[in-house]
Design an enzyme around this catalytic site. Structure first.
Site, PDB file in Angstrom:
ATOM      1  N   TRP A 189      11.142  56.249  -4.329  1.00  0.00           N
ATOM      2  CA  TRP A 189      10.620  55.443  -3.229  1.00  0.00           C
ATOM      3  C   TRP A 189       9.200  55.016  -3.584  1.00  0.00           C
ATOM      4  O   TRP A 189       8.399  55.838  -4.009  1.00  0.00           O
ATOM      5  CB  TRP A 189      10.595  56.207  -1.890  1.00  0.00           C
ATOM      6  CG  TRP A 189       9.883  55.378  -0.864  1.00  0.00           C
ATOM      7  CD1 TRP A 189      10.372  54.289  -0.213  1.00  0.00           C
ATOM      8  CD2 TRP A 189       8.519  55.514  -0.443  1.00  0.00           C
ATOM      9  NE1 TRP A 189       9.401  53.734   0.585  1.00  0.00           N
ATOM     10  CE2 TRP A 189       8.260  54.464   0.467  1.00  0.00           C
ATOM     11  CE3 TRP A 189       7.488  56.412  -0.758  1.00  0.00           C
ATOM     12  CZ2 TRP A 189       7.014  54.283   1.076  1.00  0.00           C
ATOM     13  CZ3 TRP A 189       6.252  56.248  -0.155  1.00  0.00           C
ATOM     14  CH2 TRP A 189       6.024  55.192   0.757  1.00  0.00           C
ATOM     15  N   GLU A 230      15.346  54.133  -2.806  1.00  0.00           N
ATOM     16  CA  GLU A 230      15.210  54.209  -1.340  1.00  0.00           C
ATOM     17  C   GLU A 230      14.448  53.004  -0.797  1.00  0.00           C
ATOM     18  O   GLU A 230      13.319  52.736  -1.192  1.00  0.00           O
ATOM     19  CB  GLU A 230      14.477  55.501  -0.954  1.00  0.00           C
ATOM     20  CG  GLU A 230      14.258  55.651   0.551  1.00  0.00           C
ATOM     21  CD  GLU A 230      13.482  56.923   0.912  1.00  0.00           C
ATOM     22  OE1 GLU A 230      13.044  57.655  -0.003  1.00  0.00           O
ATOM     23  OE2 GLU A 230      13.292  57.166   2.116  1.00  0.00           O
ATOM     24  N   LYS A 232      12.836  50.526   2.423  1.00  0.00           N
ATOM     25  CA  LYS A 232      12.083  50.725   3.661  1.00  0.00           C
ATOM     26  C   LYS A 232      11.860  49.390   4.334  1.00  0.00           C
ATOM     27  O   LYS A 232      11.818  48.348   3.682  1.00  0.00           O
ATOM     28  CB  LYS A 232      10.739  51.399   3.340  1.00  0.00           C
ATOM     29  CG  LYS A 232      10.044  51.983   4.560  1.00  0.00           C
ATOM     30  CD  LYS A 232       8.904  52.909   4.148  1.00  0.00           C
ATOM     31  CE  LYS A 232       8.191  53.474   5.360  1.00  0.00           C
ATOM     32  NZ  LYS A 232       7.186  54.484   5.001  1.00  0.00           N
ATOM     33  N   ASP A 263      17.303  56.126   4.382  1.00  0.00           N
ATOM     34  CA  ASP A 263      16.446  56.924   5.263  1.00  0.00           C
ATOM     35  C   ASP A 263      16.595  56.375   6.677  1.00  0.00           C
ATOM     36  O   ASP A 263      16.344  55.189   6.924  1.00  0.00           O
ATOM     37  CB  ASP A 263      14.993  56.837   4.778  1.00  0.00           C
ATOM     38  CG  ASP A 263      14.054  57.731   5.567  1.00  0.00           C
ATOM     39  OD1 ASP A 263      14.101  57.680   6.820  1.00  0.00           O
ATOM     40  OD2 ASP A 263      13.265  58.464   4.947  1.00  0.00           O
ATOM     41  N   HIS A 266      14.100  53.978   8.326  1.00  0.00           N
ATOM     42  CA  HIS A 266      13.673  52.787   7.596  1.00  0.00           C
ATOM     43  C   HIS A 266      14.442  51.521   7.953  1.00  0.00           C
ATOM     44  O   HIS A 266      14.606  50.633   7.116  1.00  0.00           O
ATOM     45  CB  HIS A 266      13.795  53.022   6.092  1.00  0.00           C
ATOM     46  CG  HIS A 266      12.821  54.043   5.575  1.00  0.00           C
ATOM     47  ND1 HIS A 266      12.631  54.293   4.242  1.00  0.00           N
ATOM     48  CD2 HIS A 266      11.958  54.867   6.221  1.00  0.00           C
ATOM     49  CE1 HIS A 266      11.723  55.231   4.080  1.00  0.00           C
ATOM     50  NE2 HIS A 266      11.299  55.604   5.272  1.00  0.00           N
ATOM     51  N   HIS A 290      18.418  60.384   3.805  1.00  0.00           N
ATOM     52  CA  HIS A 290      17.213  61.020   4.306  1.00  0.00           C
ATOM     53  C   HIS A 290      17.360  61.010   5.819  1.00  0.00           C
ATOM     54  O   HIS A 290      17.087  59.996   6.465  1.00  0.00           O
ATOM     55  CB  HIS A 290      15.958  60.240   3.898  1.00  0.00           C
ATOM     56  CG  HIS A 290      15.446  60.620   2.547  1.00  0.00           C
ATOM     57  ND1 HIS A 290      14.268  60.147   2.028  1.00  0.00           N
ATOM     58  CD2 HIS A 290      15.951  61.469   1.620  1.00  0.00           C
ATOM     59  CE1 HIS A 290      14.068  60.675   0.832  1.00  0.00           C
ATOM     60  NE2 HIS A 290      15.081  61.471   0.555  1.00  0.00           N
ATOM     61  N   ASP A 298       6.486  55.260  13.748  1.00  0.00           N
ATOM     62  CA  ASP A 298       6.675  56.390  12.836  1.00  0.00           C
ATOM     63  C   ASP A 298       8.144  56.551  12.470  1.00  0.00           C
ATOM     64  O   ASP A 298       9.011  56.511  13.332  1.00  0.00           O
ATOM     65  CB  ASP A 298       6.179  57.683  13.483  1.00  0.00           C
ATOM     66  CG  ASP A 298       6.417  58.873  12.574  1.00  0.00           C
ATOM     67  OD1 ASP A 298       6.027  58.795  11.396  1.00  0.00           O
ATOM     68  OD2 ASP A 298       7.023  59.862  13.017  1.00  0.00           O
ATOM     69  N   ASP A 300       9.324  59.216  10.795  1.00  0.00           N
ATOM     70  CA  ASP A 300       9.534  60.580  10.288  1.00  0.00           C
ATOM     71  C   ASP A 300       9.382  61.691  11.315  1.00  0.00           C
ATOM     72  O   ASP A 300       8.832  62.738  11.007  1.00  0.00           O
ATOM     73  CB  ASP A 300       8.559  60.840   9.129  1.00  0.00           C
ATOM     74  CG  ASP A 300       8.619  59.760   8.065  1.00  0.00           C
ATOM     75  OD1 ASP A 300       9.541  59.790   7.260  1.00  0.00           O
ATOM     76  OD2 ASP A 300       7.751  58.866   8.075  1.00  0.00           O
ATOM     77  N   ASP A 330      14.257  64.209   5.901  1.00  0.00           N
ATOM     78  CA  ASP A 330      12.935  63.649   5.604  1.00  0.00           C
ATOM     79  C   ASP A 330      12.167  63.432   6.902  1.00  0.00           C
ATOM     80  O   ASP A 330      12.383  62.455   7.601  1.00  0.00           O
ATOM     81  CB  ASP A 330      13.075  62.319   4.844  1.00  0.00           C
ATOM     82  CG  ASP A 330      11.714  61.768   4.413  1.00  0.00           C
ATOM     83  OD1 ASP A 330      10.693  62.453   4.648  1.00  0.00           O
ATOM     84  OD2 ASP A 330      11.671  60.662   3.842  1.00  0.00           O
TER      85      ASP A 330
HETATM   86  C1  RNT Z   1       8.721  57.204   2.719  1.00  0.00           C
HETATM   87  C2  RNT Z   1      10.047  57.686   2.252  1.00  0.00           C
HETATM   88  C3  RNT Z   1       9.992  58.822   1.290  1.00  0.00           C
HETATM   89  C4  RNT Z   1       8.931  59.810   1.696  1.00  0.00           C
HETATM   90  C5  RNT Z   1       8.791  60.968   0.766  1.00  0.00           C
HETATM   91  C6  RNT Z   1       7.571  61.765   1.091  1.00  0.00           C
HETATM   92  O1  RNT Z   1       8.790  56.329   3.752  1.00  0.00           O
HETATM   93  O2  RNT Z   1      10.831  58.039   3.359  1.00  0.00           O
HETATM   94  O3  RNT Z   1      11.232  59.391   1.181  1.00  0.00           O
HETATM   95  O4  RNT Z   1       9.153  60.284   2.985  1.00  0.00           O
HETATM   96  O5  RNT Z   1       8.791  60.526  -0.516  1.00  0.00           O
HETATM   97 ZN    ZN Z   2      12.709  59.004   2.968  1.00  0.00          ZN
END
Ligand code: RNT
Ligand code: ZN
Length: 423
Positions: A189, A230, A232, A263, A266, A290, A298, A300, A330
């Protein structure tokens, strides 16, 4: 108190087992199946994405808020925290490392020069516990990522540095896979993107493609390492344009026969990751999740048993994809106990899988195939309040993992004994 709870858990399970048997679901079989699913814990919740190879400042458009005391300060403290977390999560786990968690023993080794030996402590730890390791290059929190570009950077020298880092990461992951006897998912990523409207969206993507092609040039044994990329939607400071967007990486992964990492934080808020799986799996060599939770800006937050996570689990189970899709977590939250965050997030994922496995799939499929959409909706709605909680508690108890919120007692005791001493 505990003894009485144990008795009521056992009694509630017996009734739940009967209820599920009535609809054709064997809870004993479900528990065995669930115990085989492996969840990869992301190492970086343990120290707010701090890492061990720099001052701990975080960039790349990532942010961790909260100042909960007791954050791990080194590899040993992190490993102790994972040990506790893993003991409180029923089922199997692995650990997902980042390159910035290298331990080169006092030497300074830059990211492009990392070698497997700089992760030997992690590998020894994992080997002792008979768990697998996954890996990620760390393309942020480094002076060469300061202006927000890495593999797609205009500057050839900076690009080269990150290509070398990616190559080093793949070799490290392959060494982990070889040593531990289970392939290591090696994820890429990068934060590359612009805060404001770009004029040239094309050139950075072209640069990224040639950088990735070079990075993936070395053929490594897929039984040791599985590559993923990955995507985003946006990050802080890359609100207008992200080079590695979803469309970009779907195309890249399919054309290069690489894996894709999805993820959950994302995507557009109403976009369903669950819906993508059966489409992508037909064309992709590997899928890594993820599991995360987006909340406004946010991406995460700690995973909970949300509708999105439940749907994801349902798709994995219904589409019989559990052996082809790797599940990783994640999220990062510095405002609550960090070990508890792991336990809550991993248990939520596991509970979602349990709920999915407790559905009478054949019956539901038969209704759908027969065109009985009324019955399908009525059943799906009723299943939501079947006594799955009783099965969950029994599952935890059998796996030697404290049921209910009893695990929190262990976390609190650890907080007093261990975390409080970390000033
Ligand atoms: C970032 C990605 C990635 C990170 C990690 C820390 O937006 O989700 O996976 O969370 O590399
Ligand atoms: Zn991620």
């Amino acid at each position: 108190m505990n003894k009485q709870t144990d008795q009521s858990i056992a009694a509630a399970y017996e009734l739940a087992r009967e209820r599920y048997a009535e609809i054709g679901v064997d809870t004993e079989q479900v528990m065995e199946r669930l115990a085989d699913v492996v969840i990869s814990l992301h190492c970086w919740q343990g120290d707010d994405v701090g890492g061990l190879d720099h001052g701990g400042d975080l960039d790349g458009g990532l942010a961790v808020t909260g100042n909960y005391p007791g954050k791990a300060r080194n590899g040993d403290e992190l490993r102790a925290d994972y040990d506790l977390a893993m003991s409180l999560i029923p089922g199997k786990q692995r650990l997902n490392l980042q390159a910035m968690y290298s331990e080169p023993d006092g030497k300074r080794v830059d990211r492009n020069a990392l070698e497997p030996e700089h992760f030997s402590r992690w590998m020894d730890w994992a080997a002792e516990r008979e768990i697998g390791l996954d890996f990620n290059g760390t393309f942020f929190s480094h002076p060469k990522a300061d202006d927000g570009f890495t593999l797609a950077h205009r500057d050839e020298g900076i690009r080269r540095f990150w290509i070398e880092h990616g190559m080093a990461s793949r070799r490290i992951a392959a060494a982990m896979g070889r040593r531990l006897g289970t392939p290591s998912w090696c994820n890429v990523w990068i934060p590359d993107g612009y805060k404001d409207l770009p004029v040239d969206r094309r050139a950075p993507r072209e640069r990224l493609t040639s950088a990735l092609d070079e990075m993936f040039g070395e053929a490594l044994d897929p039984s040791h390492v599985r590559d993923t990329v990955e995507s985003k939607l946006f990050g802080i400071g890359s609100e207008s344009y992200v080079v590695g967007s979803y469309d970009y990486y779907v195309g890249y992964a399919i054309s290069r026969r690489k894996g894709l990492c999805l993820d959950m934080g994302h995507y557009h808020p109403t976009e369903s990751i669950a819906d993508k799986l059966t489409a992508l799996i037909m064309y992709l060599d590997g899928l890594l999740l993820h599991v995360s939770r987006g909340v406004h800006w946010d991406s995460d937050h700690v995973v909970i048993l949300s509708d999105e996570v439940r749907m994801l689990a349902e798709e994995l189970v219904r589409g019989e994809m559990l052996d082809r899709v790797a599940i990783g977590l994640d999220f990062f939250d510095g405002s609550i106990n960090r070990v508890a965050a792991y336990v809550i997030g991993a248990r939520a994922m596991s509970k979602a899988l349990l709920l999915a496995m407790l559905q009478p799939l054949e019956k539901l499929r038969a209704m759908e195939h027969a065109g009985d959409l009324t019955g399908r909706l009525a059943w799906l709605e009723d299943l939501k309040t079947m006594p799955a909680g009783a099965v969950w508690d029994a599952y935890c108890a059998r796996r030697g993992s404290p049921p209910g919120t009893r695990w929190l007692d262990d976390v609190r005791a650890y907080e007093t004994k261990v975390l409080a001493a970390r000033a």
